[in-house]
Design an enzyme around this catalytic site. Structure first.
Site, mmCIF file in Angstrom:
data_model
loop_
_atom_site.group_PDB
_atom_site.id
_atom_site.type_symbol
_atom_site.label_atom_id
_atom_site.label_comp_id
_atom_site.label_asym_id
_atom_site.label_seq_id
_atom_site.Cartn_x
_atom_site.Cartn_y
_atom_site.Cartn_z
ATOM 1 N N SER A 97 -33.430 -12.178 -16.559
ATOM 2 C CA SER A 97 -33.141 -13.331 -17.412
ATOM 3 C C SER A 97 -33.867 -14.586 -16.945
ATOM 4 O O SER A 97 -34.296 -14.702 -15.800
ATOM 5 C CB SER A 97 -31.632 -13.621 -17.416
HETATM 6 N N1 SAH Z 1 -28.760 -9.260 -14.839
HETATM 7 C C1 SAH Z 1 -30.081 -8.673 -14.811
HETATM 8 C C2 SAH Z 1 -30.772 -8.670 -16.158
HETATM 9 C C3 SAH Z 1 -30.014 -7.913 -17.187
HETATM 10 S S1 SAH Z 1 -31.006 -7.065 -18.385
HETATM 11 C C4 SAH Z 1 -30.971 -9.336 -13.769
HETATM 12 O O1 SAH Z 1 -30.528 -10.294 -13.112
HETATM 13 O O2 SAH Z 1 -32.098 -8.891 -13.584
HETATM 14 C C5 SAH Z 1 -29.703 -6.062 -19.004
HETATM 15 C C6 SAH Z 1 -29.420 -4.850 -18.185
HETATM 16 O O3 SAH Z 1 -28.215 -4.269 -18.696
HETATM 17 C C7 SAH Z 1 -30.482 -3.770 -18.295
HETATM 18 O O4 SAH Z 1 -30.919 -3.383 -17.032
HETATM 19 C C8 SAH Z 1 -29.783 -2.635 -19.029
HETATM 20 O O5 SAH Z 1 -30.223 -1.353 -18.648
HETATM 21 C C9 SAH Z 1 -28.330 -2.874 -18.628
HETATM 22 N N2 SAH Z 1 -27.319 -2.294 -19.530
HETATM 23 C C10 SAH Z 1 -27.361 -2.205 -20.883
HETATM 24 N N3 SAH Z 1 -26.239 -1.641 -21.349
HETATM 25 C C11 SAH Z 1 -25.466 -1.347 -20.280
HETATM 26 C C12 SAH Z 1 -24.197 -0.717 -20.116
HETATM 27 N N4 SAH Z 1 -23.490 -0.264 -21.154
HETATM 28 N N5 SAH Z 1 -23.702 -0.575 -18.867
HETATM 29 C C13 SAH Z 1 -24.408 -1.004 -17.784
HETATM 30 N N6 SAH Z 1 -25.617 -1.604 -17.876
HETATM 31 C C14 SAH Z 1 -26.150 -1.774 -19.100
#
Ligand code: SAH
Length: 217
Positions: free
Chosen positions: A64
């Protein structure tokens, strides 16, 4: 120019941008200053690590934008005794920022490879109070227990009751709520004795939260 020479100026600019955009909590600003974002981005994007932009990571996901990381962290109203759940580990950057401010962070990722890399990176950088689990934020295992704070970092069409149930009394959850493509609203829920209070914050853009563990690595 070497990254060592670039860093001080860029990090100063990074702090100024966060302040200018309205981040005022000193502990949050300090955490943002301490966590080296260049270690969480992909090799080819190190140069851009201190720009206020989201960047691509593996598995088609994104790390992000720093302002959004700082804003969500600030709006979560953290105290150092808190146990926090993050859904969507990605690079582990947000988890690292949270870990500077609270007692314990549990973070869930549906891609095994991202979870593995994030855990290795967090351990190597010394963030010992973060546990990365492969799992699905739509069905958090009971063993995970309850949390004072929950941060969802992937877009959900609505906030599942199952997640709200994991909050301690007076617990706070923050999540991007809205369609999977386009923009969402950052929503904050607080569990009170009279029910759940909702506050709509700002517009954001997150990759979608998808149910189930990813089948690819
Ligand atoms: N917080 C992260 C960025 C998030 S991007 C950082 O600091 O880098 C969103 C992430 O959520 C992705 O890696 C994606 O694979 C994950 N994601 C999506 N759906 C999810 C779910 N149901 N459970 C766990 N993770 C999930």
């Amino acid at each position: 120019m070497s990254s060592a020479k670039r860093a001080p100026h860029e990090k100063m600019q990074f702090q100024l941008t966060l302040r200018r955009r309205g981040i005022s909590d000193q502990a949050v600003l300090r955490a943002m200053e301490e966590v080296p974002r260049e270690n969480f981005v992909e090799e080819g994007f190190r140069e851009d690590a201190y720009l206020d932009v989201p960047l691509p990571i593996a598995c088609g996901q994104t790390i992000s934008q720093p302002f959004v990381v700082a804003y969500m962290t600030e709006q979560l109203q953290l105290r150092n005794v808190h146990r926090v759940l993050e859904i969507g580990t990605g690079s582990g950057y947000q988890a690292a920022v949270l870990s500077r401010l609270v007692r314990e962070v549990v973070t869930l990722e549906r891609f095994r490879s991202l979870a593995k890399r994030a855990q290795a990176r967090l351990t190597r950088l010394g963030y010992g109070n973060v546990e990365v689990l492969v799992g699905d934020g739509f069905s958090v295992p009971d063993e995970a227990g309850h949390f004072d704070r929950i941060m969802v970092t992937a877009a959900m069409e609505s906030i599942p009751d199952d997640l709200v149930r994991l909050l301690e009394p007076e617990g706070v959850l923050i999540a991007p709520v809205g369609p999977q493509t386009g923009s969402q609203t950052l929503v904050r829920l607080r569990k009170t004795p009279d029910g759940v209070e909702r506050t709509d914050l700002i517009g954001v853009r997150f990759v979608p939260a998808l149910a189930g563990i990813a089948r690819e690595m």
